[in-house]
Enzyme design. Structure first.
Site, PDB file in Angstrom:
ATOM      1  N   THR A  39       0.825  -1.220   0.000  1.00 33.77           N
ATOM      2  CA  THR A  39       0.000   0.000   0.000  1.00 33.77           C
ATOM      3  C   THR A  39       0.855   1.264   0.000  1.00 33.77           C
ATOM      4  O   THR A  39       0.378   2.332  -0.356  1.00 33.77           O
ATOM      5  CB  THR A  39      -0.979   0.044   1.201  1.00 33.77           C
ATOM      6  OG1 THR A  39      -0.236   0.061   2.410  1.00 33.77           O
ATOM      7  CG2 THR A  39      -1.943  -1.122   1.198  1.00 33.77           C
ATOM      8  N   HIS A  93      -1.502   7.582   0.681  1.00 29.59           N
ATOM      9  CA  HIS A  93      -1.508   6.165   0.328  1.00 29.59           C
ATOM     10  C   HIS A  93      -2.955   5.689   0.265  1.00 29.59           C
ATOM     11  O   HIS A  93      -3.717   5.919   1.208  1.00 29.59           O
ATOM     12  CB  HIS A  93      -0.760   5.335   1.377  1.00 29.59           C
ATOM     13  CG  HIS A  93       0.693   5.698   1.500  1.00 29.59           C
ATOM     14  ND1 HIS A  93       1.549   5.699   0.421  1.00 29.59           N
ATOM     15  CD2 HIS A  93       1.438   6.061   2.566  1.00 29.59           C
ATOM     16  CE1 HIS A  93       2.761   6.041   0.815  1.00 29.59           C
ATOM     17  NE2 HIS A  93       2.729   6.294   2.107  1.00 29.59           N
ATOM     18  N   LEU A  94      -3.295   5.022  -0.811  1.00 29.08           N
ATOM     19  CA  LEU A  94      -4.670   4.525  -0.953  1.00 29.08           C
ATOM     20  C   LEU A  94      -4.763   3.112  -0.377  1.00 29.08           C
ATOM     21  O   LEU A  94      -5.114   2.155  -1.071  1.00 29.08           O
ATOM     22  CB  LEU A  94      -5.078   4.540  -2.428  1.00 29.08           C
ATOM     23  CG  LEU A  94      -5.188   5.926  -3.080  1.00 29.08           C
ATOM     24  CD1 LEU A  94      -5.446   5.807  -4.574  1.00 29.08           C
ATOM     25  CD2 LEU A  94      -6.299   6.745  -2.416  1.00 29.08           C
ATOM     26  N   HIS A  95      -4.459   2.991   0.939  1.00 30.25           N
ATOM     27  CA  HIS A  95      -4.458   1.650   1.550  1.00 30.25           C
ATOM     28  C   HIS A  95      -5.784   0.920   1.271  1.00 30.25           C
ATOM     29  O   HIS A  95      -5.815  -0.114   0.626  1.00 30.25           O
ATOM     30  CB  HIS A  95      -4.343   1.731   3.081  1.00 30.25           C
ATOM     31  CG  HIS A  95      -3.150   2.445   3.620  1.00 30.25           C
ATOM     32  ND1 HIS A  95      -1.926   1.848   3.779  1.00 30.25           N
ATOM     33  CD2 HIS A  95      -3.005   3.706   4.091  1.00 30.25           C
ATOM     34  CE1 HIS A  95      -1.079   2.705   4.325  1.00 30.25           C
ATOM     35  NE2 HIS A  95      -1.706   3.845   4.526  1.00 30.25           N
ATOM     36  N   ASP A  96      -6.874   1.481   1.826  1.00 24.99           N
ATOM     37  CA  ASP A  96      -8.126   0.724   1.864  1.00 24.99           C
ATOM     38  C   ASP A  96      -8.772   0.521   0.489  1.00 24.99           C
ATOM     39  O   ASP A  96      -9.321  -0.558   0.232  1.00 24.99           O
ATOM     40  CB  ASP A  96      -9.097   1.387   2.856  1.00 24.99           C
ATOM     41  CG  ASP A  96      -8.569   1.290   4.293  1.00 24.99           C
ATOM     42  OD1 ASP A  96      -7.595   0.541   4.513  1.00 24.99           O
ATOM     43  OD2 ASP A  96      -9.122   1.962   5.179  1.00 24.99           O
TER      44      ASP A  96
END
Ligand code: BDR
Ligand code: CA
Length: 326
Positions: A201, A242-245
């Protein structure tokens, strides 16, 4: 192909809100329900935020079931990385007009999984408290779930797995470190798990930069305007976005965006510096053998394809009049 049925367990949270929007914009997915937990904020706020985001997108038909207020055995730590006073980058969306499901999140998950045996993709973008509670209550749950895609952990499979449980330890990822005992139950449950950790991520090529924001907002809708505000809340404070989800949703849409390796993983629940660490056996048969289940751990992402998918889909989301920002 029929749409994949997903239940999204989340703690919105800025990137959780983006994950909800991406799921709504993805025709490959049917959202069976959203369950909420304490994580980025207390569950009272994360539940409200899930309702608010659904309302913004005109998706008031999707049930939201509130879950655990605190981790299984520990107090809820304070999120060192602020998602804003309201948890949504201080956008202060209107109060939701509808109510939560009467079911507790764990019961919601059990009930829907039993009704749809072998069909549900459980997507977790939060501490694993609700999932662990559901497994403790219904030991058959892992068999009923088709796949469990989760955001959490650091596995040492890329050079980028930096810790984001800031201030606590240099080896901890937030979702797992908030409720290590819950994570231990889930990782040892035998469920078919796909784990996407900070290793992937936070890969620099997948960072959402100002150039991506410009592209996203070249189409003006209430949704792109909202996305811009919450993303700016992070970028303007000097943090990388950060586009974790949303990556968990992207994996549910199209697993081929990622590369995976099969590994055995367990969770440290005692260490003073490492409590909540995802301890990973990279060899095939040393510390652990067959008795510990293997899971799929992401070690790479097609960053360009992912960012394109994210931008185009968020742009495509057209809220109904009913759900517009008032
Ligand atoms: C996770 O931490 C949370 O703050 C984010 O919402 C995401 O689920 C990433 O480590
Ligand atoms: Ca989250």
């Amino acid at each position: 192909m029929p749409a994949k049925k997903i239940i999204l367990d989340c703690d919105p949270g800025i990137d959780d809100a983006l994950a909800i929007l991406l799921a709504l914009a993805s025709p490959e997915l049917e959202i069976i329900g959203i369950t909420t937990v304490s994580g980025n904020l207390h569950v009272d706020k994360t539940s409200k935020n899930a309702l608010k985001v659904l309302e913004l997108a005109g998706a008031n038909h999707i049930a939201v079931a509130k879950g655990a207020a605190k981790p299984l055995l520990r107090p809820l730590p304070k999120d060192p990385f602020s998602h804003g006073e309201d948890g949504l980058g201080n956008t202060f969306l209107p109060e939701p007009r509808r109510s939560l499901s009467r079911l507790h999140a764990a019961d919601f998950i059990i009930q829907r999984a039993e009704e749809n045996k072998g069909e549900i993709f459980l997507v977790s973008t939060a501490p694993l408290t609700n999932i662990a509670l559901a497994i403790l209550k219904e030991p058959n749950l892992p068999k009923w779930i088709k796949k469990h895609i989760l955001i959490g952990g650091i596995y040492g499979v890329t050079p980028y797995g930096y810790a984001n449980a800031t201030g606590l330890s240099p080896v901890l990822e937030w979702n797992i470190c908030v409720d290590p005992e819950a994570a231990k139950i889930v990782f040892n449950s035998g469920m078919d798990i796909i784990a996407i950790g900070n290793d992937v991520t936070t890969i620099p090529s997948a960072e959402f930069k100002l150039e991506h924001l410009r592209r996203l907002t070249s189409i003006k809708t209430p949704i792109t305007k909202f996305a811009e505000k919450i993303i700016r809340y992070i970028i303007d404070r000097g943090f990388p976005m950060h586009l974790h989800d949303p990556m968990a949703i992207a994996a549910a849409v199209d697993e081929s965006l990622f590369k995976f390796v099969r590994l055995r993983v367990d969770i440290e629940i005692h260490g003073t510096l490492t409590c909540g660490q995802t301890v990973t056996e990279h060899r095939k048969r040393f510390a652990w053998g067959e008795e510990k289940p293997e899971i799929s751990v992401a070690y790479d992402i097609d960053a360009k394809r992912f960012l394109d998918l994210f931008i185009v889909r968020i742009q495509s989301l057209k809220p109904s009049e009913e759900g517009m920002i008032r």
